[in-house]
Write an enzyme that holds these catalytic residues in place. Structure first.
Site, PDB file in Angstrom:
ATOM      1  N   HIS A  31       9.070   8.918  28.474  1.00  0.00           N
ATOM      2  CA  HIS A  31      10.046   8.525  29.493  1.00  0.00           C
ATOM      3  C   HIS A  31      10.316   9.730  30.393  1.00  0.00           C
ATOM      4  CE1 HIS A  31      13.360   6.328  31.302  1.00  0.00           C
ATOM      5  NE2 HIS A  31      14.078   7.414  31.194  1.00  0.00           N
TER       6      HIS A  31
ATOM      7  N   GLU B  39      14.121  -1.163  18.530  1.00  0.00           N
ATOM      8  CA  GLU B  39      14.477  -2.431  19.200  1.00  0.00           C
ATOM      9  C   GLU B  39      15.171  -2.205  20.539  1.00  0.00           C
ATOM     10  OE1 GLU B  39      13.563  -3.158  15.139  1.00  0.00           O
ATOM     11  OE2 GLU B  39      14.941  -1.716  16.080  1.00  0.00           O
TER      12      GLU B  39
ATOM     13  N   ASP C   2      14.398   2.708  25.211  1.00  0.00           N
ATOM     14  CA  ASP C   2      14.446   4.184  25.261  1.00  0.00           C
ATOM     15  C   ASP C   2      15.452   4.759  24.268  1.00  0.00           C
ATOM     16  OD1 ASP C   2      14.252   3.913  28.878  1.00  0.00           O
ATOM     17  OD2 ASP C   2      12.646   3.973  27.385  1.00  0.00           O
TER      18      ASP C   2
HETATM   19  C1  GRF Z   1       5.340   7.956  34.281  1.00  0.00           C
HETATM   20  O1  GRF Z   1       6.380   8.604  34.994  1.00  0.00           O
HETATM   21  C2  GRF Z   1       5.857   7.532  32.931  1.00  0.00           C
HETATM   22  O2  GRF Z   1       6.886   8.366  32.443  1.00  0.00           O
HETATM   23  C3  GRF Z   1       6.409   6.199  33.202  1.00  0.00           C
HETATM   24  O3  GRF Z   1       5.406   5.620  34.027  1.00  0.00           O
HETATM   25  C4  GRF Z   1       4.998   6.630  34.960  1.00  0.00           C
HETATM   26  C5  GRF Z   1       3.550   6.463  35.343  1.00  0.00           C
HETATM   27  O4  GRF Z   1       2.762   6.776  34.268  1.00  0.00           O
HETATM   28  N1  GRF Z   1       6.673   5.486  31.992  1.00  0.00           N
HETATM   29  P1  GRF Z   1       1.140   6.696  34.327  1.00  0.00           P
HETATM   30  O5  GRF Z   1       0.655   7.601  35.453  1.00  0.00           O
HETATM   31  O6  GRF Z   1       0.766   5.251  34.577  1.00  0.00           O
HETATM   32  O7  GRF Z   1       0.715   7.209  32.989  1.00  0.00           O
END
Ligand code: GRF
Length: 197
Positions: free
Chosen positions: A110, A148, A151
């Site tokens: 995240h 569940e 985040d």
């Molecule tokens: C990233 O910022 C990740 O933290 C979020 O989705 C974004 C894109 O990730 N969950 P990616 O380039 O598709 O791996």
């Protein structure tokens, strides 16, 4: 050999960081056995193809209901004898059946310092916009186990970076993404060690 199924929705830069870390030997005895996307257009599927890794699309609209969708996801994970499920830019709430079946074996990345700026509605650019609007002096990324909640699982690893006055959501997103690409492979190694303890 640790077998990882990676769930994606977009660009797949985190997937790429994991593939590169495995190729460089920074993550040992590990294989990405498949990439499952919620989005047929995801560039992450192209990254998988280039790496000779099976890619497939499993998304709710293709199924008559959430149960059959969850069943298809479970089937795909089992078929490849998945040890660890990795959510790498996966923009959907993970099916409950999967969370229960893979408790303690699902990792998510995240783009904020959880518990700040996370949970419902906090994804992508919105996270960095909120960090800047709140006048935060630092931000970063978090790798955590998935439970569940949204985040809310046990935090495995976090890394902080300063937020400067000049930062925009875009510039901050770029800096945080670099952190994500560093800590995700590291978190997989930590998770493996935990399992070996
Ligand atoms: C990233 O910022 C990740 O933290 C979020 O989705 C974004 C894109 O990730 N969950 P990616 O380039 O598709 O791996």
């Amino acid at each position: 050999m640790l077998r990882i199924s990676v769930l994606v929705s977009g660009n797949g830069s985190n997937l790429q960081a994991v593939l590169d870390a495995i190729d460089e030997g920074a993550v040992a005895e590990t294989r990405v056995v498949q990439v499952i996307s919620s989005n047929p257009e995801a560039y992450a599927l192209e990254r998988a193809r280039r790496h000779g890794i099976p890619g497939r699309v499993i998304r709710l609209p293709d199924y008559e209901n959430r149960e059959t969708f969850g069943g298809a996801l479970m089937q795909a994970l089992k078929e490849k004898e998945t040890d660890l499920v990795l959510l790498a830019g996966y923009m959907k709430i993970l099916d409950r059946e999967v969370i229960e079946a893979y408790k303690g074996r699902i990792i998510n990345i995240h783009p904020s310092l959880i518990p700040k700026f996370c949970g419902k509605g906090f994804y992508g650019r919105k996270v960095h916009e909120a960090v800047i609007l709140a006048g935060e002096k630092e931000s970063g990324a978090t790798v955590h186990l998935v439970d569940e909640g949204v985040d809310t699982g046990e935090i495995l690893l976090q890394e902080r970076i300063p937020v400067s006055e000049e930062d925009t959501p875009e510039s901050l997103a770029g800096k945080v993404l670099e952190v994500e690409h560093r800590i995700l492979p590291e978190a997989i190694n930590m998770w493996k060690k935990k399992g070996e303890l």
